[in-house]
Design a protein around this motif. Sequence first.
Motif, PDB file in Angstrom:
ATOM      1  N   ILE A 120      39.556  14.023  87.190  1.00  0.00           N
ATOM      2  CA  ILE A 120      38.697  12.847  87.020  1.00  0.00           C
ATOM      3  C   ILE A 120      37.744  12.721  88.204  1.00  0.00           C
ATOM      4  N   LEU A 121      38.259  12.921  89.418  1.00  0.00           N
ATOM      5  CA  LEU A 121      37.413  12.859  90.613  1.00  0.00           C
ATOM      6  C   LEU A 121      36.303  13.900  90.544  1.00  0.00           C
ATOM      7  N   THR A 122      36.635  15.088  90.078  1.00  0.00           N
ATOM      8  CA  THR A 122      35.631  16.152  89.952  1.00  0.00           C
ATOM      9  C   THR A 122      34.518  15.754  88.997  1.00  0.00           C
ATOM     10  N   VAL A 123      34.892  15.241  87.836  1.00  0.00           N
ATOM     11  CA  VAL A 123      33.894  14.829  86.846  1.00  0.00           C
ATOM     12  C   VAL A 123      33.030  13.690  87.375  1.00  0.00           C
ATOM     13  N   VAL A 124      33.650  12.731  88.067  1.00  0.00           N
ATOM     14  CA  VAL A 124      32.901  11.582  88.596  1.00  0.00           C
ATOM     15  C   VAL A 124      31.867  12.025  89.615  1.00  0.00           C
ATOM     16  N   ILE A 125      32.289  12.817  90.582  1.00  0.00           N
ATOM     17  CA  ILE A 125      31.376  13.233  91.651  1.00  0.00           C
ATOM     18  C   ILE A 125      30.218  14.064  91.106  1.00  0.00           C
ATOM     19  N   LEU A 126      30.504  14.906  90.133  1.00  0.00           N
ATOM     20  CA  LEU A 126      29.453  15.773  89.593  1.00  0.00           C
ATOM     21  C   LEU A 126      28.538  15.065  88.604  1.00  0.00           C
ATOM     22  N   SER A 127      28.923  13.873  88.145  1.00  0.00           N
ATOM     23  CA  SER A 127      28.113  13.178  87.139  1.00  0.00           C
ATOM     24  C   SER A 127      27.352  11.974  87.689  1.00  0.00           C
ATOM     25  N   ILE A 128      27.766  11.443  88.848  1.00  0.00           N
ATOM     26  CA  ILE A 128      27.108  10.231  89.343  1.00  0.00           C
ATOM     27  C   ILE A 128      25.703  10.519  89.862  1.00  0.00           C
ATOM     28  N   GLY A 129      25.426  11.766  90.216  1.00  0.00           N
ATOM     29  CA  GLY A 129      24.121  12.087  90.782  1.00  0.00           C
ATOM     30  C   GLY A 129      22.972  11.761  89.849  1.00  0.00           C
ATOM     31  N   GLY A 130      23.059  12.235  88.617  1.00  0.00           N
ATOM     32  CA  GLY A 130      21.992  11.976  87.656  1.00  0.00           C
ATOM     33  C   GLY A 130      21.847  10.507  87.329  1.00  0.00           C
ATOM     34  N   ARG A 131      22.973   9.792  87.198  1.00  0.00           N
ATOM     35  CA  ARG A 131      22.924   8.366  86.886  1.00  0.00           C
ATOM     36  C   ARG A 131      22.310   7.580  88.045  1.00  0.00           C
ATOM     37  N   MET A 132      22.648   7.939  89.288  1.00  0.00           N
ATOM     38  CA  MET A 132      22.070   7.267  90.450  1.00  0.00           C
ATOM     39  C   MET A 132      20.566   7.493  90.530  1.00  0.00           C
ATOM     40  N   ARG A 133      20.160   8.716  90.301  1.00  0.00           N
ATOM     41  CA  ARG A 133      18.726   9.032  90.366  1.00  0.00           C
ATOM     42  C   ARG A 133      17.952   8.280  89.299  1.00  0.00           C
ATOM     43  N   LEU A 134      18.511   8.206  88.088  1.00  0.00           N
ATOM     44  CA  LEU A 134      17.856   7.474  87.002  1.00  0.00           C
ATOM     45  C   LEU A 134      17.716   5.997  87.341  1.00  0.00           C
ATOM     46  N   THR A 135      18.810   5.404  87.856  1.00  0.00           N
ATOM     47  CA  THR A 135      18.782   3.981  88.215  1.00  0.00           C
ATOM     48  C   THR A 135      17.791   3.725  89.334  1.00  0.00           C
ATOM     49  N   ARG A 136      17.801   4.558  90.355  1.00  0.00           N
ATOM     50  CA  ARG A 136      16.890   4.381  91.499  1.00  0.00           C
ATOM     51  C   ARG A 136      15.433   4.495  91.065  1.00  0.00           C
ATOM     52  N   THR A 137      15.121   5.526  90.271  1.00  0.00           N
ATOM     53  CA  THR A 137      13.737   5.751  89.849  1.00  0.00           C
ATOM     54  C   THR A 137      13.207   4.582  89.032  1.00  0.00           C
ATOM     55  N   ASN A 138      14.016   4.084  88.099  1.00  0.00           N
ATOM     56  CA  ASN A 138      13.567   2.996  87.241  1.00  0.00           C
ATOM     57  C   ASN A 138      13.514   1.666  87.994  1.00  0.00           C
ATOM     58  N   MET A 139      14.424   1.469  88.942  1.00  0.00           N
ATOM     59  CA  MET A 139      14.373   0.255  89.752  1.00  0.00           C
ATOM     60  C   MET A 139      13.113   0.219  90.607  1.00  0.00           C
ATOM     61  N   LEU A 140      12.745   1.355  91.185  1.00  0.00           N
ATOM     62  CA  LEU A 140      11.519   1.410  91.987  1.00  0.00           C
ATOM     63  C   LEU A 140      10.291   1.092  91.136  1.00  0.00           C
ATOM     64  N   GLU A 141      10.283   1.593  89.908  1.00  0.00           N
ATOM     65  CA  GLU A 141       9.155   1.328  89.018  1.00  0.00           C
ATOM     66  C   GLU A 141       9.077  -0.154  88.662  1.00  0.00           C
ATOM     67  N   VAL A 142      10.233  -0.759  88.374  1.00  0.00           N
ATOM     68  CA  VAL A 142      10.255  -2.171  87.998  1.00  0.00           C
ATOM     69  C   VAL A 142       9.912  -3.057  89.186  1.00  0.00           C
ATOM     70  N   LEU A 143      10.405  -2.713  90.380  1.00  0.00           N
ATOM     71  CA  LEU A 143      10.166  -3.543  91.571  1.00  0.00           C
ATOM     72  C   LEU A 143       8.697  -3.609  91.968  1.00  0.00           C
ATOM     73  N   SER A 144       7.909  -2.650  91.494  1.00  0.00           N
ATOM     74  CA  SER A 144       6.479  -2.665  91.814  1.00  0.00           C
ATOM     75  C   SER A 144       5.661  -3.408  90.764  1.00  0.00           C
ATOM     76  N   ALA A 145       6.328  -3.972  89.763  1.00  0.00           N
ATOM     77  CA  ALA A 145       5.627  -4.676  88.696  1.00  0.00           C
ATOM     78  C   ALA A 145       5.106  -6.033  89.178  1.00  0.00           C
ATOM     79  N   ASP A 146       4.102  -6.536  88.496  1.00  0.00           N
ATOM     80  CA  ASP A 146       3.476  -7.801  88.895  1.00  0.00           C
ATOM     81  C   ASP A 146       4.435  -8.980  88.785  1.00  0.00           C
ATOM     82  N   TYR A 147       5.256  -8.996  87.728  1.00  0.00           N
ATOM     83  CA  TYR A 147       6.110 -10.169  87.539  1.00  0.00           C
ATOM     84  C   TYR A 147       7.199 -10.257  88.610  1.00  0.00           C
ATOM     85  N   ILE A 148       7.556  -9.124  89.228  1.00  0.00           N
ATOM     86  CA  ILE A 148       8.520  -9.157  90.335  1.00  0.00           C
ATOM     87  C   ILE A 148       7.868  -9.763  91.570  1.00  0.00           C
ATOM     88  N   ARG A 149       6.611  -9.394  91.822  1.00  0.00           N
ATOM     89  CA  ARG A 149       5.894  -9.994  92.957  1.00  0.00           C
ATOM     90  C   ARG A 149       5.697 -11.494  92.726  1.00  0.00           C
TER      91      ARG A 149
END
Length: 319
Positions: free
Chosen positions: A189-218
């Motif tokens: 389970i630890l092996t699967v978790v460590i090898l799978s969190i990378g893509g999910r983290m990158r997806l979350t980070r990329t989309n959060m950065l895009e949303v945080l730059s939106a006008d309604y957030i400012r």
Amino acid sequence: MAKYILKRILFMLLILLGVSLILYVLVRCIPADFVEQKIQTLQTGGTEVTDEMIRNMKAAYGLDKGIIAGYFGWLGSLLKGDFGTSFISGRPVIEDVFSADKIGISFLVAFIATIFEFMIAIPLGITAATHQYSIRDYVVTVLVLIGISLPAFFFGQILKDLFANKLGWATVAGLSQSGITLKALWVPILTVVILSIGGRMRLTRTNMLEVLSADYIRTARAKGLKESKVIYKHAFRNTLIPIVTGLAGLIPSLFSGAMITEQVFDLPGIGNYALSTMQQGDIPVIMTYNMFLAFLSVLGVLLSDLMYGLVDPRVKLTA
């Protein structure tokens, strides 16, 4: 909504029909041939194999027909609820593929790993986006690279050697001997978790950065809202849309099994079993296993489409 769902279900049936044809053609073209392997075994044991024996064996396993004729024969049996008989075990395929001993183990590992993946990856992705170019962001980036770059057989073997062979904290004999215990499951389970969190983290980070730059957030920040409210109520909700898209692949991953990880840790899961049958050319098992995953995939796409309407009220599902 009902009209939309009905239309999508009909479309799903057409997709599954096309997938089944492609799968059958590919399976019949794979180098592994069950009859040829059986003939080689008989010849190795000193048994004389005649042409008549070969023809009878191919007819017994339904391999004497052409690909198209064989496909329609398989499809006709499937529509009657007959998934065929395994070439290897001689038992009904439905009993082998959907055995609780196989699919249950794979589901347990994947389900627990998925829970931890979301619990770890999404918060880390958010904190990396809200602290861009900070130490947190760089640490998350390193974790992403580790998760994406390390092959499962290499990383799993390292953890197996460390926690099982050297420290003795885990079992390496597989569940066939140790049973379903935490000691036998936590390292896979630890092996699967460590090898799978990378893509999910990158997806979350990329989309959060895009949303945080939106006008309604400012605008929300200019109105004096708390930063936590801006992040989790306004920004994160819009980040959920691409995360929900991942549901299409999440559902089949819960039941497909981690072939390489199960091989490394000798787990008798469905992934390990499917790999073994594929290498031996067990056509009924291969077809049933892959069609099951295809069905879960199209079901996941349908559920993710329905979830869009809950996550984003602007999305209207119309037929």
